[in-house]
Write an enzyme that holds these catalytic residues in place. Structure first.
Site, PDB file in Angstrom:
ATOM      1  N   TYR A 152      -8.940  22.814 -39.453  1.00 28.28           N
ATOM      2  CA  TYR A 152      -8.536  21.896 -38.377  1.00 28.28           C
ATOM      3  C   TYR A 152      -7.293  22.416 -37.654  1.00 28.28           C
ATOM      4  CZ  TYR A 152      -7.447  17.419 -36.118  1.00 28.28           C
ATOM      5  OH  TYR A 152      -7.177  16.424 -35.200  1.00 28.28           O
ATOM      6  N   LYS A 156      -7.066  23.548 -33.718  1.00 27.22           N
ATOM      7  CA  LYS A 156      -6.174  22.872 -32.773  1.00 27.22           C
ATOM      8  C   LYS A 156      -5.101  23.811 -32.233  1.00 27.22           C
ATOM      9  CE  LYS A 156      -8.127  18.806 -32.894  1.00 27.22           C
ATOM     10  NZ  LYS A 156      -8.779  18.234 -31.694  1.00 27.22           N
TER      11      LYS A 156
END
Length: 242
Positions: A152, A156
């Site tokens: 993640y 991002k």
């Protein structure tokens, strides 16, 4: 050519995406609401006052054909596309040493490749119009890392790089690109935490509370409307990363 501004929001059937879509509808935009499944009757009822102002498009941002089809739908329906909000995202949290390659790639595909697919096709439309705004929903995890979120955080962080490059290239045709990096935001996921766990997290935040999805939507709206901000990442985290 539609008199209204036209926005496409990915992953907009719940949480932050729904808050952004709702805010833009309230602001008078025509909105393409992307979701993985058709909107529920309950959600349609919630958006009933805007029934003539939005179109629901089911599609997977990871699929290049779906991504192009969504952009085409905006142009075919409203004659233009002024705003793209890349919000669609997933998590598959696990400590790095236990994280499978499959789960690492799955999160990067949705969160980063999906945003690339949407941005590529949107920019082609915006370049012809010589105008447009792109807002990517990143995360403080992409700026500072987070335990159990190697996939993640990487996705991002990559979204920040994509944003800055899109801003540089887009500026040649008056297209702006920015990112929002939310911190702990109250969503269906955080509501599943025990009260004790929520308090533990909130106590680490200088403002002593979780953010609201509407506060992210406010930031997105600000970035859409301000014509002299591009290539920036706005952190909305209650001071957590001070």
């Amino acid at each position: 050519m539609s008199e209204k501004q036209v926005a496409l929001v990915t992953g907009a059937a719940k949480g932050i995406g729904l808050a952004i879509a709702s805010r833009l509808l309230h602001d008078g935009f025509s909105v393409i609401i992307n979701s993985h499944h058709p909107l529920s009757d309950e959600l349609k009822q919630q958006l009933a006052e805007f029934s003539d102002q939005y179109v629901n498009v089911v599609g997977d941002v990871v699929d290049e054909d779906d991504a192009k089809s969504m952009i085409d739908t905006a142009v075919e329906t409203y004659g233009q596309l002024d705003v793209l909000v890349n919000n669609a995202g997933i998590t598959k949290d696990k400590l790095l040493s236990r994280l499978s390659l499959e789960d690492f790639k799955a999160v990067l595909d949705t969160n980063l490749v999906g945003a690339f697919n949407m941005t590529k096709f949107a920019m082609k439309v915006m370049q012809k119009a010589r105008s447009g705004a792109i807002v990517n929903i990143s995360s403080i995890s992409g700026l500072h890392g987070n335990l159990g979120q190697a996939n993640y955080s990487a996705s991002k962080a990559g979204l920040v790089g994509l944003t800055k490059t899109a801003a540089r290239e887009g500026a040649l045709r008056n297209i702006r690109a920015n990112a929002v990096a939310p911190g702990m935001i109250r969503t269906a996921m955080t509501e599943k935490m025990s009260d004790r766990r929520q308090k533990e997290f909130a106590d680490q935040i200088p403002l002593k509370r979780f953010g609201e999805a509407d506060e992210i939507a406010d930031t997105v709206a600000f970035l859409i409307h301000n014509q002299y901000i591009t290539g920036q990442v706005v952190t909305v985290d209650g001071g957590l990363t001070i």
